[in-house]
Design a protein around this motif. Sequence first.
Motif, PDB file in Angstrom:
ATOM      1  N   LEU A 143       0.809  -1.218   0.000  1.00 17.64           N
ATOM      2  CA  LEU A 143       0.000   0.000   0.000  1.00 17.64           C
ATOM      3  C   LEU A 143       0.846   1.275   0.000  1.00 17.64           C
ATOM      4  O   LEU A 143       0.555   2.206  -0.762  1.00 17.64           O
ATOM      5  N   PRO A 144       1.889   1.400   0.857  1.00 20.93           N
ATOM      6  CA  PRO A 144       2.689   2.634   0.801  1.00 20.93           C
ATOM      7  C   PRO A 144       3.439   2.808  -0.507  1.00 20.93           C
ATOM      8  O   PRO A 144       3.709   3.938  -0.924  1.00 20.93           O
ATOM      9  N   VAL A 145       3.783   1.705  -1.175  1.00 17.74           N
ATOM     10  CA  VAL A 145       4.418   1.813  -2.490  1.00 17.74           C
ATOM     11  C   VAL A 145       3.432   2.407  -3.489  1.00 17.74           C
ATOM     12  O   VAL A 145       3.776   3.296  -4.277  1.00 17.74           O
ATOM     13  N   ALA A 146       2.180   1.927  -3.436  1.00 20.50           N
ATOM     14  CA  ALA A 146       1.145   2.492  -4.305  1.00 20.50           C
ATOM     15  C   ALA A 146       0.877   3.954  -3.961  1.00 20.50           C
ATOM     16  O   ALA A 146       0.659   4.788  -4.844  1.00 20.50           O
ATOM     17  N   ALA A 147       0.911   4.288  -2.656  1.00 23.26           N
ATOM     18  CA  ALA A 147       0.713   5.685  -2.243  1.00 23.26           C
ATOM     19  C   ALA A 147       1.825   6.579  -2.773  1.00 23.26           C
ATOM     20  O   ALA A 147       1.578   7.709  -3.211  1.00 23.26           O
ATOM     21  N   ALA A 148       3.063   6.098  -2.744  1.00 22.84           N
ATOM     22  CA  ALA A 148       4.185   6.890  -3.266  1.00 22.84           C
ATOM     23  C   ALA A 148       4.054   7.106  -4.768  1.00 22.84           C
ATOM     24  O   ALA A 148       4.404   8.179  -5.287  1.00 22.84           O
ATOM     25  N   LEU A 149       3.558   6.100  -5.497  1.00 23.04           N
ATOM     26  CA  LEU A 149       3.341   6.272  -6.934  1.00 23.04           C
ATOM     27  C   LEU A 149       2.264   7.317  -7.201  1.00 23.04           C
ATOM     28  O   LEU A 149       2.399   8.145  -8.120  1.00 23.04           O
ATOM     29  N   CYS A 150       1.199   7.297  -6.405  1.00 22.67           N
ATOM     30  CA  CYS A 150       0.168   8.335  -6.528  1.00 22.67           C
ATOM     31  C   CYS A 150       0.738   9.702  -6.186  1.00 22.67           C
ATOM     32  O   CYS A 150       0.394  10.717  -6.821  1.00 22.67           O
ATOM     33  N   ASP A 151       1.606   9.742  -5.190  1.00 23.37           N
ATOM     34  CA  ASP A 151       2.252  10.986  -4.795  1.00 23.37           C
ATOM     35  C   ASP A 151       3.125  11.532  -5.926  1.00 23.37           C
ATOM     36  O   ASP A 151       3.182  12.745  -6.178  1.00 23.37           O
ATOM     37  N   ALA A 152       3.831  10.636  -6.627  1.00 26.67           N
ATOM     38  CA  ALA A 152       4.661  11.065  -7.755  1.00 26.67           C
ATOM     39  C   ALA A 152       3.795  11.629  -8.882  1.00 26.67           C
ATOM     40  O   ALA A 152       4.160  12.637  -9.514  1.00 26.67           O
ATOM     41  N   TRP A 153       2.668  10.973  -9.140  1.00 28.60           N
ATOM     42  CA  TRP A 153       1.738  11.488 -10.148  1.00 28.60           C
ATOM     43  C   TRP A 153       1.216  12.866  -9.725  1.00 28.60           C
ATOM     44  O   TRP A 153       1.164  13.805 -10.535  1.00 28.60           O
ATOM     45  N   GLU A 154       0.840  12.978  -8.472  1.00 26.67           N
ATOM     46  CA  GLU A 154       0.363  14.263  -7.945  1.00 26.67           C
ATOM     47  C   GLU A 154       1.427  15.355  -8.103  1.00 26.67           C
ATOM     48  O   GLU A 154       1.123  16.475  -8.533  1.00 26.67           O
ATOM     49  N   ASN A 155       2.672  15.028  -7.776  1.00 28.65           N
ATOM     50  CA  ASN A 155       3.743  16.012  -7.876  1.00 28.65           C
ATOM     51  C   ASN A 155       3.944  16.483  -9.318  1.00 28.65           C
ATOM     52  O   ASN A 155       4.194  17.662  -9.569  1.00 28.65           O
ATOM     53  N   TRP A 156       3.857  15.536 -10.242  1.00 29.39           N
ATOM     54  CA  TRP A 156       4.002  15.890 -11.652  1.00 29.39           C
ATOM     55  C   TRP A 156       2.914  16.870 -12.074  1.00 29.39           C
ATOM     56  O   TRP A 156       3.168  17.844 -12.802  1.00 29.39           O
ATOM     57  N   LEU A 157       1.682  16.634 -11.614  1.00 32.31           N
ATOM     58  CA  LEU A 157       0.586  17.542 -11.924  1.00 32.31           C
ATOM     59  C   LEU A 157       0.794  18.912 -11.272  1.00 32.31           C
ATOM     60  O   LEU A 157       0.546  19.958 -11.903  1.00 32.31           O
ATOM     61  N   LEU A 158       1.251  18.918 -10.027  1.00 32.18           N
ATOM     62  CA  LEU A 158       1.460  20.184  -9.328  1.00 32.18           C
ATOM     63  C   LEU A 158       2.528  21.042 -10.012  1.00 32.18           C
ATOM     64  O   LEU A 158       2.378  22.265 -10.120  1.00 32.18           O
ATOM     65  N   LEU A 159       3.601  20.411 -10.448  1.00 37.47           N
ATOM     66  CA  LEU A 159       4.646  21.161 -11.135  1.00 37.47           C
ATOM     67  C   LEU A 159       4.128  21.741 -12.451  1.00 37.47           C
ATOM     68  O   LEU A 159       4.482  22.867 -12.828  1.00 37.47           O
TER      69      LEU A 159
END
Length: 278
Positions: free
Chosen positions: A130-146
């Motif tokens: 689950l935390p690995v999947a959360a980190a992948l979602c976080d990376a996607w989120e960061n890409w969108l934020l940038l």
Amino acid sequence: MAGGLQHWIEEQRTRPPAPTRAWAWALAFGIATLLFGFYLGQVFPQTGHDIAPGYGSPVLAFEFAGSQSDLEAIFGFFTDPQQVTRLAAMRAGNEGDYLYMLLYAGFLASGCFALWRELRLRALLATSLLPVAAALCDAWENWLLLDIQAAFTLGDYSPAMASLPYPVAAKFLLLSATNVMIGAAATRLGRWWALFGTLAILAAIPTVMAIITPAAFAWALIPSAAAGWLLLLALAVAGSWRALAHKRPLADWSEAAPAPATPDAAPPARRVFGRRRT
């Protein structure tokens, strides 16, 4: 391959109690996550232009931004002399956030793996993903934020803002589910661990409230996540110390098992004086 993995999992369930090195990995990742988290919190902008008090910090307001007016409330208008400073701090924080993702994913995954080694519950082994999947979602989120920030800097609107709610909600829900499993596992380790585990489970409730109404409850996301993370860090300290100092696992069922009952020795025969009756 699947059959070999299944066989290995079954072997681990029947192995005798033994300390696990996974606690040392969890402790190392946990300390690194804690220290880098404090540093990263100082990199992000500390105040926004006019964000709602319920967001707490500008970075949370940015994660839940849904319109240009939300971005202007975070960074200010082009006439605001602090806008450039806020934009630079937010970009630096989001770039450093990629390392933070690796650290917290390693911490939570290794901690859940260590709990599985202690308690032999398959759900805990699955929880380590689950935390690995959360980190992948976080990376996607960061890409969108940038992308959103780059467009806002140029005075444009980024279509990425329409996709932002999905990775944000998924990230926080996955982290909350991880904390619930950590708390549930802690309830099997003893009375005091059960108390703190129950608190970690209850602390996950505000996550749903924050996702539904971020302008009022987004501030609760940080303490909600911290409850489970601090519990796991305490478990990692206790598990590492017990393995190093006592060479025993944190959940040692052999200590709690009652000693096997042994039949009482036969009472000594009473001497009978006089003639034996037949």
